[in-house]
Motif scaffolding. Sequence first.
Motif, PDB file in Angstrom:
ATOM      1  N   MET A  27      -7.727  13.513  -0.195  1.00  0.00           N
ATOM      2  CA  MET A  27      -6.778  12.440   0.125  1.00  0.00           C
ATOM      3  C   MET A  27      -5.596  12.517  -0.828  1.00  0.00           C
ATOM      4  O   MET A  27      -5.744  12.728  -2.013  1.00  0.00           O
ATOM      5  N   PRO A  82      -0.327   6.989   5.609  1.00  0.00           N
ATOM      6  CA  PRO A  82      -1.395   6.239   6.291  1.00  0.00           C
ATOM      7  C   PRO A  82      -0.981   5.820   7.698  1.00  0.00           C
ATOM      8  O   PRO A  82       0.163   5.414   7.931  1.00  0.00           O
ATOM      9  N   GLN A  83      -1.911   5.925   8.629  1.00  0.00           N
ATOM     10  CA  GLN A  83      -1.627   5.636  10.026  1.00  0.00           C
ATOM     11  C   GLN A  83      -1.109   4.211  10.230  1.00  0.00           C
ATOM     12  O   GLN A  83      -0.255   3.960  11.083  1.00  0.00           O
ATOM     13  N   SER A  84      -1.588   3.271   9.424  1.00  0.00           N
ATOM     14  CA  SER A  84      -1.234   1.862   9.607  1.00  0.00           C
ATOM     15  C   SER A  84       0.257   1.587   9.421  1.00  0.00           C
ATOM     16  O   SER A  84       0.785   0.601   9.962  1.00  0.00           O
ATOM     17  N   GLN A 100       2.551  -2.098   3.358  1.00  0.00           N
ATOM     18  CA  GLN A 100       1.486  -2.490   4.267  1.00  0.00           C
ATOM     19  C   GLN A 100       1.479  -3.998   4.481  1.00  0.00           C
ATOM     20  O   GLN A 100       1.272  -4.478   5.605  1.00  0.00           O
ATOM     21  N   SER A 154       1.950   4.044  -4.964  1.00  0.00           N
ATOM     22  CA  SER A 154       0.840   3.330  -4.322  1.00  0.00           C
ATOM     23  C   SER A 154       1.088   1.826  -4.318  1.00  0.00           C
ATOM     24  O   SER A 154       0.710   1.121  -3.376  1.00  0.00           O
ATOM     25  N   ARG A 197       2.594   4.345   9.508  1.00  0.00           N
ATOM     26  CA  ARG A 197       3.283   5.619   9.765  1.00  0.00           C
ATOM     27  C   ARG A 197       4.567   5.434  10.553  1.00  0.00           C
ATOM     28  O   ARG A 197       5.617   5.967  10.195  1.00  0.00           O
TER      29      ARG A 197
END
Length: 350
Positions: free
Chosen positions: A1, A135-137, A58, A51, A139
């Motif tokens: 990852m 991250p897909q959330s 997010q 991060s 993207r």
Amino acid sequence: MFSWDFTRSVTGMRLLADFAGEHDLPLSDVLAGTRVTQAQLSDPAAIVTASQELRMTQNLVEKLGHIPALGIHVGKRYHFTAYGPLGFAIVSSRTGRDAMNVAMRYFHLTFAYTRFVVEDTEEHIRTTIHDDEVPQSVRRFIIERDSAALITALRDIFGLESMLELLSFNYEPPDCGSCYEDFFGLKPTYNANQNVALLNKERMEQRLPQANDLALEVAEKQCEVILNQRVARSGLAVQIRSHLALRAADMPAMDAVASRFCMTTRTLRRRLETEHTSFAQLRNEVRRMLADEYLLNLDLPVEQVANKLGYAESTSFINAFKNWYGVTPHAYRLRKACNRPANIDLKNEG
């Protein structure tokens, strides 16, 4: 990852916070889980990790994801001033293509989460925006934001004149297609294999009216200082860099270096990724650093510099150097010499 522990300016988080505030989203909601305080957001010298900014992103998408083309609305706020010295280096470049070279050279000083790969074709500057590590959330938001930030920077350089001739995205058409067309000035292609922007090469290579070699040099020096402070080499990376610098004339391959440090090539690659670098990047850093020393301080001929850096032919070195700085070693040396202040004999003054 993939690791997002590398550092960056707090400016990106401040832009997100300002956008959230304009949409009545409490600051506590967008900062939740980031461990970043309101005081830090107000400190222009504050440094955060990628991060932490990603967590804030997010939160923003979770709360405001209903806004059509949310990433574009955020991305168009990333004017050149948001990037500090890098922004001034970009707008001081001789051409738009040179500006792209500068941006790629100091890409860690941007706020991107995607990876840009810039290539020249016969008629275009092709910029591929890779999103495989995002991250897909978030993207789609990140792709929207990073592509909008690219176009915003180009408009800061060229004004309203559009360099963009084709744009493709690897996802389904958005509900608000007109939002894309209004901002980008054209209708993108969707469900493509890659996210790609094609820029007009002829216009990108025209000299910019605000070009300033001296301002560019000063800004790049500041970029180097900031980059060294933020991504100071530690652990394995600094050992690899030192190892390569001592063997530049006979530059070892990655498998030989891995063996020297008692690990497989795959392990070496993974270890360097955790320090947000790569073998190729460290090798280029070493060669660029030594090239500056040999060309400017030791005044060595280009052929001898190429030999000392492990290039079989001087042509290969010249091509690599042009990729780093946008000019040949000879032109680079002349430019630096012209920008040096003249020596003054104080004894003869007055």
